[in-house]
Design a protein around this motif. Structure first.
Motif: not given
Ligand code: HEM
Ligand code: PLO
Length: 484
Positions: A5-21
């Motif tokens: 909400l109204g916050k800016k996060y760094p761009m994120c690599l694609p990620h899957l459940p459990i394994l993440g990126s």
């Protein structure tokens, strides 16, 4: 997961459940080089998921300075990992210990020990390093100009300096214990350096061969440290504090009545602190000396310039001392350049956010892991002219007399609350070992004509692969010895 909400996060690599990126991080390149490439697609700061851990990579020096210096305290924690927990008996010692009273006490005691070695004129660090430089040069002379792998002699010299600091003792060159140490150190650094699945999915350690090997070698290391500890404890005299172990034993006796359980000093804490200083003291300095030697084989004109400087300013009637440092700016510039182009810790040691905070305009939630990509900072083409080239002159003014800092995009020792604790010692060792070697020897390519590979391999510190060279006693040195 992140609420935005109204916050800016760094761009994120694609990620899957459990394994993440995880699958997007697979690369045959070294992690720090891959992270530097990802900058093109994701920017100076980006994020990914390592299983369930949220990680932010910082590639630019101004953002890195915010993490290390401006908000140093907010980012001064370390992650808890399966591998380092095994190494440090669940986060004891300094380097892998979380921000808190234990870490602070250990760090302070190491710093007090450094002042001890500055003050005492009979056993100060300079004298200790010069003694070891002398043994190092003798060992090199014994190779009689034959093909030689410099690893063992560099390891021994750094190990002995740190052993004097920790226990007031040292090893002889042919001591079996030195080879044992070299062996376990190699296995430990290699295994810790793998971006190991075990730290993301702890249950995999049940099946991991690497973990078994790691545990076995850490046990050998701990046995060796415990043996030293025991011998020393019997000699301990609270009225004569001479080294790190004395300092910590004294603190244990004096303070423990006053301290809370949280900051109590136990034998285990002492052992792990000494272990950190020992590991850091040996692996870093010996690695940088090997890199410096390798670069001088690749750039014989650099070697020649340093030797000219030594011949003019010091000559052959005495050996170099620390106060010669400002007289040998080209050697200093060369050390700086080696630490730039092949940083010891290309991703520093991971930091962790202790509170909700921010980097630049980006929101950083508590417990985020931060990787500072020093490699990208030291090879940034907008800050460095031809960053891939080895050019010590970049640290010198036009007349090549004064040292300069061409950009702020450089911090080989980190900065802020978690900054390297051994910088002074490391710089003193690098200057003295290298100046002593170059005063006496010409470094020559081995008989097969092969130059060392400059590619390197990450194993906790960024290591050079094994190589050989010839140490040829210099004619000028030999003649000076004869006429003396
Ligand atoms: C931490 C570099 C030599 C002891 C570090 C860090 C770097 C570094 C980059 C991590 C900073 C961070 O995470 O923000 C170097 C280099 C060296 C060197 C380039 C040699 C050229 C040494 C030596 C010692 C030492 C000789 C021991 C006497 C430590 C310790 C830490 C550390 C204990 C952990 C500090 C903490 O977490 O509070 N070093 N280091 N280092 N270094 Fe060094
Ligand atoms: C080296 C192998 C030893 O057996 C254990 C050890 C302790 C401290 C570590 C060191 C190793 C590698 C280099 C580290 C150091 C603490 C600070 C230093 C990580 C794993 C650097 C360069 O950051």
């Amino acid at each position: 997961k992140l609420r935005s909400l109204g916050k800016k996060y760094p761009m994120c690599l694609p990620h899957l459940p459990i394994l993440g990126s995880l699958i997007y991080l697979k690369s045959h390149e070294e992690t720090h080089i891959y992270f530097t490439k990802l900058k093109e697609k994701y920017g100076q700061i980006y994020a990914f998921w390592l299983g369930s851990y949220y990680v932010v990579v910082v590639n630019h020096f101004s953002l890195a300075k915010e993490v290390l210096l401006k908000k140093g305290k907010e980012f001064a924690c370390r992650p808890q990992m399966v591998t380092t927990d095994i190494l440090t008996d669940t986060g004891k010692g300094i380097a892998f210990s979380k921000y808190g009273p234990q870490w602070r006490t250990s760090r302070k005691l190491v710093q007090s020990t450094f002042s001890l070695f500055k003050d005492r004129s009979s056993q100060n660090l300079e004298k200790i390093i010069c003694q070891e430089a002398n043994s190092l040069c003798k060992a090199l002379a014994n190779t009689q100009g034959q093909n030689t792998d410099p690893a063992l002699v560099c390891f021994l010299a750094s190990a002995n300096v740190i052993c004097q600091f920790c226990f007031s003792s040292s090893w002889k060159q042919d001591d079996e214990e030195v080879k044992t140490m070299m062996n376990f150190s190699e296995v430990i650094t290699k295994t810790l350096g793998k971006d190991s699945l075990v730290d993301i999915f702890p249950w995999t350690q049940l099946f991991s061969k690497d973990m078994a090997l790691l545990k076995e070698n850490i046990m050998v290391r701990n046995k060796l440290l415990e043996k030293k500890f025991k011998i020393h404890k019997e000699k301990f005299d609270i009225d004569s504090v001479n080294n790190l172990l004395d300092m910590m034993l004294k603190a244990k006796i004096n303070n423990n009545g006053l301290l809370t359980q949280e900051s109590e000093i136990t034998d285990k804490h002492i052992l792990m602190t000494v272990g950190d200083i020992f590991g850091a003291g040996v692996e870093t300095s010996s690695s940088v000396i090997k890199w410096s030697i390798a670069y001088m084989l690749h750039y014989p004109q650099v070697q020649e310039t340093i030797q000219k400087e030594i011949d003019q300013k010091i000559g052959f009637t005495r050996t170099p001392v620390l106060s010669d440092r400002h007289q040998l700016p080209f050697l200093e510039a060369t050390v700086r350049e080696v630490l730039r182009i092949r940083p010891v810790a290309p991703l520093l040691i991971p930091h962790v956010a202790r509170t909700d905070t921010s980097i630049g305009e980006y929101t950083i939630p508590k417990d985020t892991r931060i990787y500072i990509n020093l490699w990208s900072i030291h090879h940034d083409p907008t800050e460095w002219d031809e960053p891939e080239q080895f050019k010590p002159e970049r640290f010198l003014d036009k007349n090549k007399e004064q040292l300069i800092m061409p950009t702020a995009s450089y911090f080989p020792f980190g900065g802020g609350p978690r900054t390297c604790i051994g910088e002074f010692l490391a710089r003193a060792e690098l200057f003295l070992f290298l100046s002593w070697i170059l005063q006496r020897f010409d470094l020559e390519v081995a008989d097969d004509g092969k130059l060392p590979s400059l590619e390197g391999k990450f194993a906790m510190v960024f290591q050079i692969l094994p190589f050989k060279l010839k140490f040829k006693l210099r004619k000028a040195w030999r003649e000076a010895q004869l006429s003396a």
